[in-house]
Design an enzyme around this catalytic site. Structure first.
Site, PDB file in Angstrom:
ATOM      1  N   GLY A  12       0.989  -1.257  -0.187  1.00  0.00           N
ATOM      2  CA  GLY A  12      -0.125  -0.061  -0.046  1.00  0.00           C
ATOM      3  C   GLY A  12       0.941   1.196  -0.062  1.00  0.00           C
ATOM      4  N   LEU A  16      -1.947   7.247   1.724  1.00  0.00           N
ATOM      5  CA  LEU A  16      -1.597   8.176   2.750  1.00  0.00           C
ATOM      6  C   LEU A  16      -0.573   7.614   3.581  1.00  0.00           C
ATOM      7  CD1 LEU A  16      -1.917  10.928   4.434  1.00  0.00           C
ATOM      8  CD2 LEU A  16      -3.997   9.770   5.312  1.00  0.00           C
ATOM      9  N   SER A 109      -8.201   0.051  12.209  1.00  0.00           N
ATOM     10  CA  SER A 109      -8.762   1.590  12.251  1.00  0.00           C
ATOM     11  C   SER A 109      -9.762   1.572  13.562  1.00  0.00           C
ATOM     12  CB  SER A 109      -9.501   1.787  10.946  1.00  0.00           C
ATOM     13  OG  SER A 109     -10.678   2.622  11.374  1.00  0.00           O
ATOM     14  N   SER A 110      -9.708   2.816  13.982  1.00  0.00           N
ATOM     15  CA  SER A 110     -10.644   2.920  15.204  1.00  0.00           C
ATOM     16  C   SER A 110     -12.015   2.567  14.758  1.00  0.00           C
ATOM     17  CB  SER A 110     -10.617   4.262  15.627  1.00  0.00           C
ATOM     18  OG  SER A 110     -10.678   5.342  14.733  1.00  0.00           O
ATOM     19  N   CYS A 111     -12.580   2.521  13.678  1.00  0.00           N
ATOM     20  CA  CYS A 111     -14.050   2.159  13.661  1.00  0.00           C
ATOM     21  C   CYS A 111     -14.273   0.648  13.911  1.00  0.00           C
ATOM     22  CB  CYS A 111     -14.400   2.404  12.174  1.00  0.00           C
ATOM     23  SG  CYS A 111     -13.520   1.577  10.892  1.00  0.00           S
ATOM     24  N   TYR A 138     -16.332  -2.195   6.505  1.00  0.00           N
ATOM     25  CA  TYR A 138     -14.971  -1.656   6.658  1.00  0.00           C
ATOM     26  C   TYR A 138     -14.716  -2.269   8.076  1.00  0.00           C
ATOM     27  CZ  TYR A 138     -10.664   1.084   6.750  1.00  0.00           C
ATOM     28  OH  TYR A 138      -9.405   1.402   6.648  1.00  0.00           O
ATOM     29  N   LYS A 142     -11.694  -4.853   9.038  1.00  0.00           N
ATOM     30  CA  LYS A 142     -10.611  -4.777   9.811  1.00  0.00           C
ATOM     31  C   LYS A 142     -10.659  -5.552  11.009  1.00  0.00           C
ATOM     32  CE  LYS A 142      -8.536  -1.573   7.507  1.00  0.00           C
ATOM     33  NZ  LYS A 142      -7.046  -1.825   7.066  1.00  0.00           N
ATOM     34  N   HIS A 181     -12.086  11.578   3.225  1.00  0.00           N
ATOM     35  CA  HIS A 181     -12.303  12.016   4.721  1.00  0.00           C
ATOM     36  C   HIS A 181     -12.535  13.601   5.020  1.00  0.00           C
ATOM     37  CE1 HIS A 181     -10.274   8.175   5.181  1.00  0.00           C
ATOM     38  NE2 HIS A 181     -11.466   7.849   5.908  1.00  0.00           N
ATOM     39  N   ARG A 211     -14.085  13.899  16.710  1.00  0.00           N
ATOM     40  CA  ARG A 211     -12.975  13.179  16.142  1.00  0.00           C
ATOM     41  C   ARG A 211     -11.664  13.240  16.694  1.00  0.00           C
ATOM     42  NH1 ARG A 211     -17.129  10.875  14.548  1.00  0.00           N
ATOM     43  NH2 ARG A 211     -17.868  10.040  12.762  1.00  0.00           N
ATOM     44  N   ASP A 271     -23.705  11.863  10.523  1.00  0.00           N
ATOM     45  CA  ASP A 271     -22.421  12.211  11.486  1.00  0.00           C
ATOM     46  C   ASP A 271     -21.781  11.028  11.612  1.00  0.00           C
ATOM     47  OD1 ASP A 271     -23.037  14.865  12.076  1.00  0.00           O
ATOM     48  OD2 ASP A 271     -24.237  14.463  13.858  1.00  0.00           O
TER      49      ASP A 271
HETATM   50  O1  GFB Z   1     -13.804  11.717   8.039  1.00  0.00           O
HETATM   51  P1  GFB Z   1     -15.083  11.016   7.821  1.00  0.00           P
HETATM   52  O2  GFB Z   1     -15.670  10.764   6.696  1.00  0.00           O
HETATM   53  O3  GFB Z   1     -14.955   9.712   9.034  1.00  0.00           O
HETATM   54  O4  GFB Z   1     -16.323  12.018   8.567  1.00  0.00           O
HETATM   55  P2  GFB Z   1     -15.577   9.012   9.865  1.00  0.00           P
HETATM   56  C1  GFB Z   1     -16.095  12.525   9.968  1.00  0.00           C
HETATM   57  C2  GFB Z   1     -17.254  13.395  10.076  1.00  0.00           C
HETATM   58  O5  GFB Z   1     -17.047  14.477   9.528  1.00  0.00           O
HETATM   59  C3  GFB Z   1     -18.584  12.887  10.138  1.00  0.00           C
HETATM   60  C4  GFB Z   1     -18.180  14.959   8.979  1.00  0.00           C
HETATM   61  O6  GFB Z   1     -19.495  13.310  11.067  1.00  0.00           O
HETATM   62  C5  GFB Z   1     -18.767  13.711   8.819  1.00  0.00           C
HETATM   63  O7  GFB Z   1     -20.469  14.066   8.544  1.00  0.00           O
HETATM   64  N1  GFB Z   1     -18.000  15.568   7.768  1.00  0.00           N
HETATM   65  C6  GFB Z   1     -18.356  17.014   7.648  1.00  0.00           C
HETATM   66  C7  GFB Z   1     -17.646  15.376   6.501  1.00  0.00           C
HETATM   67  N2  GFB Z   1     -18.181  17.482   6.448  1.00  0.00           N
HETATM   68  C8  GFB Z   1     -17.388  16.470   5.704  1.00  0.00           C
HETATM   69  C9  GFB Z   1     -17.029  16.355   4.396  1.00  0.00           C
HETATM   70  O8  GFB Z   1     -17.078  17.267   3.572  1.00  0.00           O
HETATM   71  N3  GFB Z   1     -16.545  14.975   4.123  1.00  0.00           N
HETATM   72  C10 GFB Z   1     -16.436  13.853   5.085  1.00  0.00           C
HETATM   73  N4  GFB Z   1     -15.867  12.750   4.758  1.00  0.00           N
HETATM   74  N5  GFB Z   1     -17.086  14.499   6.089  1.00  0.00           N
HETATM   75  C11 GFB Z   1     -14.698   7.028   8.779  1.00  0.00           C
HETATM   76  C12 GFB Z   1     -15.263   5.675   8.310  1.00  0.00           C
HETATM   77  O9  GFB Z   1     -15.557   7.651   9.344  1.00  0.00           O
HETATM   78  O10 GFB Z   1     -13.483   7.106   9.395  1.00  0.00           O
HETATM   79  C13 GFB Z   1     -13.906   4.946   7.813  1.00  0.00           C
HETATM   80  O11 GFB Z   1     -16.156   5.578   7.233  1.00  0.00           O
HETATM   81  C14 GFB Z   1     -12.648   4.887   8.353  1.00  0.00           C
HETATM   82  O12 GFB Z   1     -14.182   3.369   7.788  1.00  0.00           O
HETATM   83  C15 GFB Z   1     -12.344   6.416   8.848  1.00  0.00           C
HETATM   84  O13 GFB Z   1     -12.551   4.200   9.597  1.00  0.00           O
HETATM   85  C16 GFB Z   1     -11.258   6.695   9.628  1.00  0.00           C
HETATM   86  O14 GFB Z   1     -14.737   9.228  11.224  1.00  0.00           O
HETATM   87  O15 GFB Z   1     -17.047   9.406  10.371  1.00  0.00           O
END
Ligand code: GFB
Length: 316
Positions: A12, A16, A109-111, A138, A142, A181, A211, A271
């Site tokens: 990989g 990142l 991953s923390s998920c 996912y 994991k 993300h 987060r 969220d």
């Molecule tokens: O980073 P994110 O997609 O990861 O979203 P997760 C984190 C939070 O940011 C959520 C909000 O509450 C989203 O609703 N958010 C706000 C946004 N604006 C945005 C935006 O423009 N884009 C995105 N993507 N989010 C992932 C998992 O979850 O975390 C994966 O789906 C993985 O499995 C990763 O583990 C680390 O923390 O919600």
């Protein structure tokens, strides 16, 4: 301690995390780093992976390959996230066992932790309750990866270890507005709003989800630290020990990129997990802690993003 002259495979290396591990290992003096592009080797195919390992014979492996993405990509493509990751973890762990890899680090991953886990989340919370639905596929893949490493250790005595990082960011991130993300997506959205002269920037969800953000260079340093010093079955959380709301993160990015812009929260977007902050006492007890404050990491990542845009190398 790992032997710096031994062959090391970073699975990989274009991502990142993989690119950060490559940089960290080069800095630490490793002089036989091996990698392979996706077009040359599909890590989901056992026989192809076996053949590659037979030929390359790595002594150490960093298994950081996988299909990854943000909350929307996870919730709309669950089959890919589950299948690709299950297969990649399985083939690389099995091939490593077959050729006698001396030590392997698997990155989760923390998920993996339950949606309603007590905060901060300790390693013991694994499998203690139902998962967050937006990234269940996912997370299941994991969790299977952690259990693979534990099982190969128990049955065959393989020195395979697992690290569970919190949400990551940094140079080389995916700045895709839909699939990426939150941190890179917001950085790009504020940047484009500034260029367009727009005064309002959309932030998904309520802004109240919490987060924890770890710079990927800190993660790479922790991975090498664990490979040098840790050889146990139990997985180890990797984080900073502090978190913030998405609204606060958006405010920090706004102040850095496009001061004065308004935040517009889009409640039609999920969220996800209400809070996801890791208990990092196991890792700090071993002697490692993160060094990059979020404000510094945001500034250097934005600088990197601008340069990557100029070079035409940013993943958009
Ligand atoms: O980073 P994110 O997609 O990861 O979203 P997760 C984190 C939070 O940011 C959520 C909000 O509450 C989203 O609703 N958010 C706000 C946004 N604006 C945005 C935006 O423009 N884009 C995105 N993507 N989010 C992932 C998992 O979850 O975390 C994966 O789906 C993985 O499995 C990763 O583990 C680390 O923390 O919600």
């Amino acid at each position: 301690m790992l032997d710096r002259s031994a062959p090391v495979f970073v699975a990989g290396h274009r991502g990142l995390v993989g690119s950060a591990i490559f940089r960290r290992l080069s800095d630490a003096g490793f002089d036989d780093l091996r990698s392979v592009d996706r077009a040359e080797l599909d890590l989901r195919h056992q026989s192809a992976v076996d053949a590659w390992f037979e030929e390359q014979r790595p002594r150490y492996v960093f298994l950081v390959a996988g299909t990854v993405g943000g909350i929307l990509a996870n919730s709309t493509r669950p089959a890919e996230f589950l299948y690709d990751n299950l297969m990649i973890h399985g083939t690389v762990v099995q091939a490593s066992h077959r050729v006698g890899v001396e030590k392997l680090l698997y990155l989760g991953s923390s998920c993996i932790y339950p949606r309603e886990a007590d905060q901060p989340i300790t390693e013991e919370a694994l499998l203690a309750g139902p998962l967050e639905p937006t990234n269940e596929g996912y997370a299941l893949a994991k969790i299977a990866g952690i259990k693979l490493c534990e099982s190969y250790r128990r049955q065959y005595g393989d020195d395979f270890i697992s690290a569970m990082p919190t949400n990551l960011y940094g140079p080389g991130d995916n700045f895709d507005l839909e699939g990426g993300h939150v941190l890179p997506a917001l950085m790009r959205r504020f940047h484009e709003a500034k260029l367009d002269g727009a005064e309002e920037v959309v932030v998904w969800g309520s802004g109240s989800a919490r987060r924890e953000f770890l710079h990927v260079d800190d993660l790479a340093d922790a991975c090498l630290f664990l490979m040098d010093h840790y050889s146990e079955a139990g997985h180890v959380n990797v984080g900073t020990g502090t978190d913030c709301t998405i609204g606060e993160l958006a405010g920090m990015i706004r102040d850095l990129v496009h001061p004065g812009a308004e935040l517009a929260f889009d409640a039609s977007k999920p969220d996800g997990m209400p809070r996801k902050m890791l208990d990092v006492s196991k890792l700090t007890g071993l002697g490692w802690s993160a060094g990059t404050p979020l404000a510094d990491g945001l500034a250097s990542t934005y600088e990197w993003f601008l340069e990557a845009l100029d070079r035409g190398e940013a993943r958009l």
